[in-house]
Design a protein around this motif. Structure first.
Motif, short mmCIF file in Angstrom:
data_model
loop_
_atom_site.label_atom_id
_atom_site.label_comp_id
_atom_site.label_asym_id
_atom_site.label_seq_id
_atom_site.Cartn_x
_atom_site.Cartn_y
_atom_site.Cartn_z
N VAL A 6 0.87 -1.18 0.00
CA VAL A 6 0.00 0.00 0.00
C VAL A 6 0.91 1.22 0.00
O VAL A 6 1.75 1.38 0.90
CB VAL A 6 -0.92 0.04 1.23
CG1 VAL A 6 -1.76 1.31 1.22
CG2 VAL A 6 -1.81 -1.19 1.28
N SER A 7 0.76 2.06 -0.99
CA SER A 7 1.54 3.30 -1.02
C SER A 7 0.62 4.48 -0.76
O SER A 7 -0.56 4.46 -1.10
CB SER A 7 2.25 3.48 -2.37
OG SER A 7 1.30 3.67 -3.41
N ARG A 52 -1.75 -1.33 -4.05
CA ARG A 52 -2.86 -0.36 -3.92
C ARG A 52 -2.22 1.00 -3.65
O ARG A 52 -1.56 1.20 -2.64
CB ARG A 52 -3.78 -0.76 -2.78
CG ARG A 52 -4.91 0.22 -2.52
CD ARG A 52 -5.98 0.18 -3.62
NE ARG A 52 -7.12 1.00 -3.27
CZ ARG A 52 -7.28 2.28 -3.66
NH1 ARG A 52 -6.36 2.85 -4.41
NH2 ARG A 52 -8.35 2.96 -3.30
N ALA A 53 -2.40 1.94 -4.61
CA ALA A 53 -1.77 3.26 -4.52
C ALA A 53 -2.80 4.28 -4.07
O ALA A 53 -3.84 4.47 -4.72
CB ALA A 53 -1.18 3.66 -5.86
N LEU A 54 -2.51 4.93 -2.95
CA LEU A 54 -3.38 5.98 -2.42
C LEU A 54 -2.73 7.34 -2.68
O LEU A 54 -1.52 7.49 -2.63
CB LEU A 54 -3.59 5.81 -0.92
CG LEU A 54 -4.14 4.45 -0.46
CD1 LEU A 54 -4.30 4.45 1.07
CD2 LEU A 54 -5.46 4.13 -1.13
N GLY A 55 -3.56 8.33 -2.95
CA GLY A 55 -3.05 9.67 -3.20
C GLY A 55 -4.20 10.60 -3.53
O GLY A 55 -5.37 10.30 -3.25
N TYR A 80 -10.17 12.55 0.76
CA TYR A 80 -9.40 12.05 -0.37
C TYR A 80 -8.85 10.64 -0.16
O TYR A 80 -8.16 10.10 -1.03
CB TYR A 80 -8.26 13.02 -0.71
CG TYR A 80 -8.78 14.31 -1.30
CD1 TYR A 80 -9.28 14.34 -2.60
CD2 TYR A 80 -8.84 15.46 -0.54
CE1 TYR A 80 -9.79 15.50 -3.14
CE2 TYR A 80 -9.35 16.63 -1.07
CZ TYR A 80 -9.84 16.66 -2.36
OH TYR A 80 -10.36 17.81 -2.89
N GLY A 81 -9.17 10.05 0.96
CA GLY A 81 -8.80 8.65 1.19
C GLY A 81 -7.33 8.42 1.38
O GLY A 81 -6.75 7.47 0.83
#
Length: 802
Positions: free
Chosen positions: A734-735, A756-759, A776-777
């Motif tokens: 998870v990034s 899973r890329a978060l941003g 924005y999660g």
């Protein structure tokens, strides 16, 4: 003696006229060769702007072979590149092989390039208008070098731009003009190739009067070079003033069309407009069609003696704009046609041109072919050309030692504040590095934490200016004392100017022989405002540090206009720029120490097999910082940990052999990632936390190592590969980053892990940090939810609570 001097001058003019013919021929033929004669593998038009080169041939001949001195620096109009290469060839700084391969692989470049051309390019050009403004900022950099006693006896030179009139449509040119007025710019010449044609047509009427007004309002002298010697002589004949009035009143489109049509068209139009007026009609009748065409196109920008008189008349250091009237395509069959910008002479037109130039087949690239002046005389003249008498004019300056940089001791602090305190500590000392640092900012000096540095080191100005608040004893946190010894250059709100100034300061070691270490600050989202100039600075291989802060939606209350999303991707994509985004200030201290050294490196470009980065080549550096105060860890780094931070990432919590999920975080969202890892560790085994300091360097090393393996070096491994290879194949990553998720979204491809890329993908809105992170999660709950999706196993006990 006077008669002898006159004879020498006349002889020089004859030689210069021959050199003008030769430069025009070589420029036109190298383009023709590239498009019509050289073998083509792809069938694409090569191009080369024969007409735009031709309009500057006379001006460049007068400058390079007579007016310029070795200390002068020139930014050549992009489309005059062929004439530039031709002149460098005649001076012995360019090879025939490069001319024959113009616009080909490793040949003479389409536009003058400091890094790709072998001849003596002062400033890269190509992005229209930027080379123009660059000369103004180079002049300010030169003033700084001399004011600080770093010139080592070298004279001040003139920073000269050869400007296409359409380049004056570029807004950055006028932003630079205003900044130059503020800083009392000196030793700057802009020579405008005023052919009254732009890319697709003809320039609007009356434009030059507006140019004159603008330049004079900014303190420039304007020298209008409109009429050549033939025209001036004709104006002195009976009826000449009537002809002069007609020329002055003729609309630009008409003048261009008549130039293309030639002598008969000129005669008919002049007689139609002027009628039978006796003296002026006789003036016209005394000339053949060819002579009449030569007279009407004998504008000041195509008359060597007129140009030399104009250039040598300037005996002061004030900025000067020479507005030189020219004909686009002068001397070529396509002169004056509104479609000639990208037009090319046909084979038959080139043969006619060859005959006019007396060039024999097979001798097209011979330096003195077809000239009336004997080759020996030409060679003697070229040996004495002032501009070339010292050979190549690139300097070098030794690298400055970089002291150890310790992080500030603050228990809670932001990376932006930490940056300011690190600079403040450097400012207190008297080391060589601190003395060569030059800071600059577009009106956000205080809000980007440069204030303490400026208080100690002062602001730069050519003359001493006192701080009025201090003089009037009004309490103020900051001291704004201007002097020639100051080390901060304050700019107005124009990010284009910031990057152009950083570019000029970052080339000082090469241009002026004095190494400076420029540091510029700005708000992170406004990198996009100056992106063209940033790319241009990196393309020139200028060396500087840009500190962009605050960044991301972490600047929560200020809303979308001040919240950046794409800048981590810009940092990754921009060639010549190493991008870092540290979370903790001790990381920042390590990275700043590296950066001060990195911007001074000048290696051969070979990749280091340890990290597959070209670190010995050096480059510029971009720090993306934050205003979010974070609790700082108290720790001492090993040399390996420091190296890992510089290479782009390190394990804050190393994963165990049975890791089901690891978190990778870059920048200000580290507290959320740390909290998520602490909660995950209660339900998942061997959870790891990867602190990414540079997605840019991780990605660059990974792709370079992949290329090395494709070349047969099976053992090549990048830093990120060595970090991720121990993870089990079933482990998920998870990034999370306060920027576009693609910044780290590629990590899963390194070793084939689920990802899973978060941003942040959409423009921000105002709010508190918890509100925006949740929206924005990218908060702790979102990280946990992503980890649960990648490692579904047992439900996370803390997910619902968070």
């Amino acid at each position: 003696m006077a008669r002898e001097t006159a004879r020498e001058t006349a002889r020089d003019i004859d030689i210069l006229a021959a050199l003008e013919r030769k430069a025009l021929w070589l420029a036109s033929y190298m383009i023709h060769n590239a498009n019509h004669l050289r073998e083509s593998e792809d069938g694409l038009k090569v191009g080369g702007h024969q007409a735009s080169s031709a309009s500057l041939a006379t001006i460049m001949t007068a400058l390079y072979f007579h007016v310029l001195r070795p200390e002068d620096r020139v930014a050549v109009k992009p489309h005059a590149s062929p004439v530039f290469h031709a002149i460098q060839y005649l001076l012995g700084f360019q090879s025939r092989e490069k001319l024959e391969n113009f616009r080909g692989y490793k040949g003479a470049q389409s536009y003058p390039s400091r890094t790709k051309d072998e001849d003596d390019v002062d400033f890269s050009t190509g992005s229209v208008g930027l080379g123009v403004a660059q000369t103004l900022f180079a002049s300010l950099a030169q003033d700084y070098v001399h004011a600080h006693g770093l010139a080592n006896g070298r004279k001040k030179g003139r920073m000269i731009a050869l400007v296409g009139d359409a380049e004056l449509d570029e807004g950055n040119v006028f932003e630079a003009l205003l900044e130059g007025w503020k800083h009392d710019v000196r030793n700057t010449w802009w020579v405008v190739d005023y052919n009254r044609q732009s890319l697709d047509g003809v320039v609007h009427e009356g434009l030059y009067e507006r140019f004159v007004g603008i330049f004079e309002a900014m303190g420039w002298q304007v020298v209008i070079v409109k009429y050549g010697a033939l025209q001036e002589a004709a104006f002195r004949e009976p009826g000449g003033q009537a002809l002069k009035r007609w020329i002055d009143e003729c609309p630009n489109p008409d003048y261009s069309a008549l130039t293309f049509q030639g002598g008969a068209a000129w005669r008919k139009r002049l007689m139609d407009d002027l009628g039978d007026q006796g003296e002026v009609s006789a003036l016209i009748a005394r000339r053949s069609d060819a002579e009449l065409s030569a007279l009407m196109t004998n504008l000041g920008g195509h008359d060597i003696s007129t140009l030399i008189d104009a250039f040598t008349s300037i005996t002061h250091d004030r900025p000067v704009c020479f507005l030189c009237y020219t004909v686009k395509g002068y001397g070529l069959p396509l002169a004056g046609h509104k479609d000639n910008h990208a037009g090319l002479m046909t084979a038959s037109q080139m043969e006619e041109f060859r005959a006019a130039m007396n060039v024999r087949p097979g001798h097209e690239f011979d330096p003195f072919e077809g000239l009336a002046v004997p080759p020996a005389q030409m060679e003697r003249f070229l040996e004495k050309v002032p501009f070339a008498r010292e050979g190549r004019r690139r300097f070098s300056s030794p690298a400055l030692p970089v002291p150890a940089i310790a992080p500030p001791p603050n228990a809670t602090i932001s990376t932006q504040a930490g940056f300011g305190l690190i600079l403040q500590e450097l400012a207190k000392g008297d080391g060589a590095l601190a003395d060569r640092i030059v800071t600059t900012s577009p009106d956000v000096t205080v809000s980007t934490n440069l204030g303490p540095w400026v208080n100690r080191r002062g602001l730069f100005a050519r003359r001493e200016l006192s701080d009025v608040f201090k003089r009037e004893k009004i309490p103020s946190t900051f001291s704004w004392q201007f002097s020639p010894k100051g080390q901060h250059m304050e700019l107005g709100i124009a990010e284009m100017n910031l990057f152009l100034l950083l570019s000029a300061l970052g080339l000082s070691h090469s241009l002026f022989g004095a190494r400076l270490v420029p540091v510029g600050t700005l708000y992170d989202p406004f990198i996009c405002r100056g992106l063209d100039a940033l790319n241009y600075a990196c393309y020139q291989d200028a060396r500087f540090i840009v500190v962009a802060t605050p960044s991301g939606i972490t600047l929560a209350p200020e809303g979308g206009a001040h919240q950046s999303i794409s800048t981590p991707l810009i940092g990754m994509a921009q060639d010549g720029l190493a991008a870092f985004e540290p979370c903790f200030v001790d990381e920042l201290a390590v990275l700043m120490q590296f950066a001060f050294d990195y911007v001074q490196r000048d290696g051969d470009g070979e990749e280091d097999e340890r990290n597959w980065l070209r670190d010995e080549t050096g480059g510029s550096v971009y720090f993306r910082l934050s205003t979010r105060p974070l609790e700082q860890p108290q720790r001492q780094f090993t040399e390996e940990q420091r190296r890992h931070m510089v290479d782009g990432a390190y394990w804050l919590r190393p994963p165990g052999p049975n890791a089901e999920v690891v978190i990778a975080v870059q920048g200000a969202l580290a507290p959320e990632a740390i909290a998520a890892v602490a909660l995950l560790a209660e339900d998942r085994r061997d959870v790891g936390l990867l602190m990414v300091t540079s997605s840019d360097r991780l990605n660059a090393g990974w792709t370079a190592a992949g290329r090395a393996r494709e070349r047969g070096l099976a053992s090549a491994r990048s830093h990120i590969e060595r970090l991720l290879e121990p993870l089990p194949r079933h482990c998920g990553i998870v990034s999370v980053v306060d920027g576009h998720p693609a910044s780290l979204g590629w990590l899963g491809a390194v070793c084939g892990h689920r990802m899973r890329a978060l941003g942040v993908e959409h423009f921000g809105q105002s709010g508190s940090l918890p509100d925006l992170y949740r929206h924005y999660g990218v908060d702790t709950a979102a990280i946990l939810a992503a980890a649960q999706a990648l490692a579904p196993g047992r439900p996370l006990r803390h997910l619902r609570a968070v």
